[in-house]
Design a protein around this motif. Structure first.
Motif, PDB file in Angstrom:
ATOM      1  N   VAL A  57       0.830  -1.213   0.000  1.00  0.00           N
ATOM      2  CA  VAL A  57       0.000   0.000   0.000  1.00  0.00           C
ATOM      3  C   VAL A  57       0.860   1.257   0.000  1.00  0.00           C
ATOM      4  N   ASP A  58       0.682   2.081  -1.017  1.00  0.00           N
ATOM      5  CA  ASP A  58       1.267   3.427  -1.036  1.00  0.00           C
ATOM      6  C   ASP A  58       0.370   4.294  -1.917  1.00  0.00           C
ATOM      7  N   ALA A  59       0.750   5.552  -2.111  1.00  0.00           N
ATOM      8  CA  ALA A  59      -0.126   6.458  -2.875  1.00  0.00           C
ATOM      9  C   ALA A  59      -0.352   5.923  -4.293  1.00  0.00           C
ATOM     10  N   ALA A  60       0.710   5.351  -4.898  1.00  0.00           N
ATOM     11  CA  ALA A  60       0.591   4.887  -6.287  1.00  0.00           C
ATOM     12  C   ALA A  60      -0.349   3.679  -6.390  1.00  0.00           C
ATOM     13  N   SER A  61      -0.228   2.727  -5.449  1.00  0.00           N
ATOM     14  CA  SER A  61      -1.087   1.534  -5.536  1.00  0.00           C
ATOM     15  C   SER A  61      -2.538   1.881  -5.198  1.00  0.00           C
ATOM     16  N   LEU A  62      -2.728   2.845  -4.289  1.00  0.00           N
ATOM     17  CA  LEU A  62      -4.102   3.280  -3.994  1.00  0.00           C
ATOM     18  C   LEU A  62      -4.729   3.938  -5.222  1.00  0.00           C
ATOM     19  N   ASP A  63      -3.937   4.736  -5.936  1.00  0.00           N
ATOM     20  CA  ASP A  63      -4.429   5.360  -7.172  1.00  0.00           C
ATOM     21  C   ASP A  63      -4.775   4.314  -8.214  1.00  0.00           C
ATOM     22  N   ARG A  64      -3.900   3.327  -8.332  1.00  0.00           N
ATOM     23  CA  ARG A  64      -4.122   2.257  -9.302  1.00  0.00           C
ATOM     24  C   ARG A  64      -5.406   1.496  -8.972  1.00  0.00           C
ATOM     25  N   ALA A  65      -5.588   1.211  -7.672  1.00  0.00           N
ATOM     26  CA  ALA A  65      -6.788   0.495  -7.231  1.00  0.00           C
ATOM     27  C   ALA A  65      -8.042   1.314  -7.550  1.00  0.00           C
ATOM     28  N   ALA A  66      -7.979   2.608  -7.273  1.00  0.00           N
ATOM     29  CA  ALA A  66      -9.143   3.470  -7.536  1.00  0.00           C
ATOM     30  C   ALA A  66      -9.449   3.510  -9.032  1.00  0.00           C
ATOM     31  N   THR A  67      -8.399   3.558  -9.859  1.00  0.00           N
ATOM     32  CA  THR A  67      -8.598   3.579 -11.312  1.00  0.00           C
ATOM     33  C   THR A  67      -9.286   2.299 -11.776  1.00  0.00           C
ATOM     34  N   ILE A  68      -8.831   1.170 -11.231  1.00  0.00           N
ATOM     35  CA  ILE A  68      -9.441  -0.126 -11.567  1.00  0.00           C
ATOM     36  C   ILE A  68     -10.921  -0.120 -11.178  1.00  0.00           C
ATOM     37  N   LEU A  69     -11.211   0.370  -9.972  1.00  0.00           N
ATOM     38  CA  LEU A  69     -12.599   0.384  -9.478  1.00  0.00           C
ATOM     39  C   LEU A  69     -13.476   1.307 -10.324  1.00  0.00           C
ATOM     40  N   LEU A  70     -12.941   2.462 -10.676  1.00  0.00           N
ATOM     41  CA  LEU A  70     -13.738   3.425 -11.457  1.00  0.00           C
ATOM     42  C   LEU A  70     -13.940   2.933 -12.889  1.00  0.00           C
ATOM     43  N   ALA A  71     -13.101   1.980 -13.324  1.00  0.00           N
ATOM     44  CA  ALA A  71     -13.275   1.394 -14.657  1.00  0.00           C
ATOM     45  C   ALA A  71     -14.264   0.224 -14.624  1.00  0.00           C
ATOM     46  N   GLY A  72     -14.848  -0.039 -13.460  1.00  0.00           N
ATOM     47  CA  GLY A  72     -15.861  -1.103 -13.379  1.00  0.00           C
ATOM     48  C   GLY A  72     -15.285  -2.483 -13.108  1.00  0.00           C
ATOM     49  N   GLU A  73     -14.006  -2.516 -12.670  1.00  0.00           N
ATOM     50  CA  GLU A  73     -13.394  -3.805 -12.327  1.00  0.00           C
ATOM     51  C   GLU A  73     -13.378  -3.977 -10.797  1.00  0.00           C
ATOM     52  N   VAL A  74     -12.893  -5.139 -10.371  1.00  0.00           N
ATOM     53  CA  VAL A  74     -12.849  -5.416  -8.933  1.00  0.00           C
ATOM     54  C   VAL A  74     -11.420  -5.303  -8.403  1.00  0.00           C
ATOM     55  N   CYS A  75     -11.316  -5.050  -7.108  1.00  0.00           N
ATOM     56  CA  CYS A  75     -10.015  -4.969  -6.441  1.00  0.00           C
ATOM     57  C   CYS A  75     -10.194  -5.486  -5.019  1.00  0.00           C
ATOM     58  N   ALA A  76      -9.283  -6.351  -4.566  1.00  0.00           N
ATOM     59  CA  ALA A  76      -9.370  -6.857  -3.192  1.00  0.00           C
ATOM     60  C   ALA A  76      -8.619  -5.917  -2.259  1.00  0.00           C
TER      61      ALA A  76
END
Ligand code: AMP
Ligand code: MG
Length: 218
Positions: free
Chosen positions: A10-29
């Motif tokens: 977990v860091d700022a970059a991975s949180l951003d990546r996770a949010a991008t995945i979620l906003l694209a309609g995908e899932v993230c654990a």
């Protein structure tokens, strides 16, 4: 982890990546204090479908929606009784899910067609940060194949769901037990599922809480 692993520290970059995945309609654990959740944008039906598909979860089993605070909870429910305020003040963030009337912004699929929605604020800094960065309520059942043991580490998640696009690694979950679920759409409120929040504490707030027979006898 290797470059191709979906597990991210977990860091700022991975949180951003996770949010991008979620906003694209995908899932993230992501980690919560109970177990790892498989999150998707709860306002997007296609994203929620991905949860059911990846887990092999039957569509009749409703999902819990995670939000960062009471204001966000109020946006996804059409009524907010005084008891919800009291419980939120004492137990949120924490392992208590409250069932309330579902607002139109949450597709029926999230709640398996029910007119209600189960809501909680998780007590985990990574979950809260992901909720803030993505800006969406996240539907999130445990991040494992349906019917298997709920995961309490990122490695457990990967073993159970090898095709998951991303896992935020927040270390082992503190509690390892699912949230307690109560129904606030009826008076007095009813316990739907015992869980990580001790029943004793709930009864202090709701002395007339309706308990299922199998809990009363336990
Ligand atoms: P979990 O499998 O930990 O994600 O928890 C989901 C469980 O919460 C479901 O199996 C139900 O027992 C309960 N639940 C979720 N949403 C609702 C709802 N709208 N009404 C009643 N129970 C719910
Ligand atoms: Mg589970």
């Amino acid at each position: 982890m290797t470059a191709s692993s979906p597990i991210f520290a977990v860091d700022a970059a991975s949180l951003d990546r996770a949010a991008t995945i979620l906003l694209a309609g995908e899932v993230c654990a992501f980690p919560t204090e109970t177990v790892y959740g498989l999150g998707a944008d709860a306002t997007c039906e296609a994203a929620v479908l991905r949860i059911y598909a990846l887990k092999g979860r039957p569509r009749h089993n409703p999902l819990i929606v995670h939000v960062p605070d009471v204001a966000s909870a109020q946006q996804i429910s059409t009524s907010w009784p005084a008891i919800a305020d009291r419980l939120a003040q004492r137990f949120w963030p924490g392992p208590l899910s409250m069932v309330l009337p579902r607002a139109a912004c949450i597709p029926a699929l999230v709640s398996a067609g029910l007119p209600t929605v189960a809501i909680r604020v998780p007590a985990h800094p990574v979950a809260l940060e992901l909720l803030r960065v993505s800006g969406r309520p996240l539907a999130a059942p445990s991040a494992n194949r349906s019917e298997s043991v709920s995961p309490t580490t990122a490695e457990h998640v990967l073993r159970s769901l090898p095709n998951v696009p991303m896992i935020l690694d927040g270390g082992p979950c503190r509690l390892g037990i699912e949230s307690t679920v109560i129904d606030l759409t009826q008076t007095p409120p009813r316990l739907l599922r015992p869980g990580a929040l001790p029943l004793r504490a709930l009864l202090e707030e709701i002395p007339d809480l309706q308990l299922p027979g199998w809990v009363k006898e336990a």
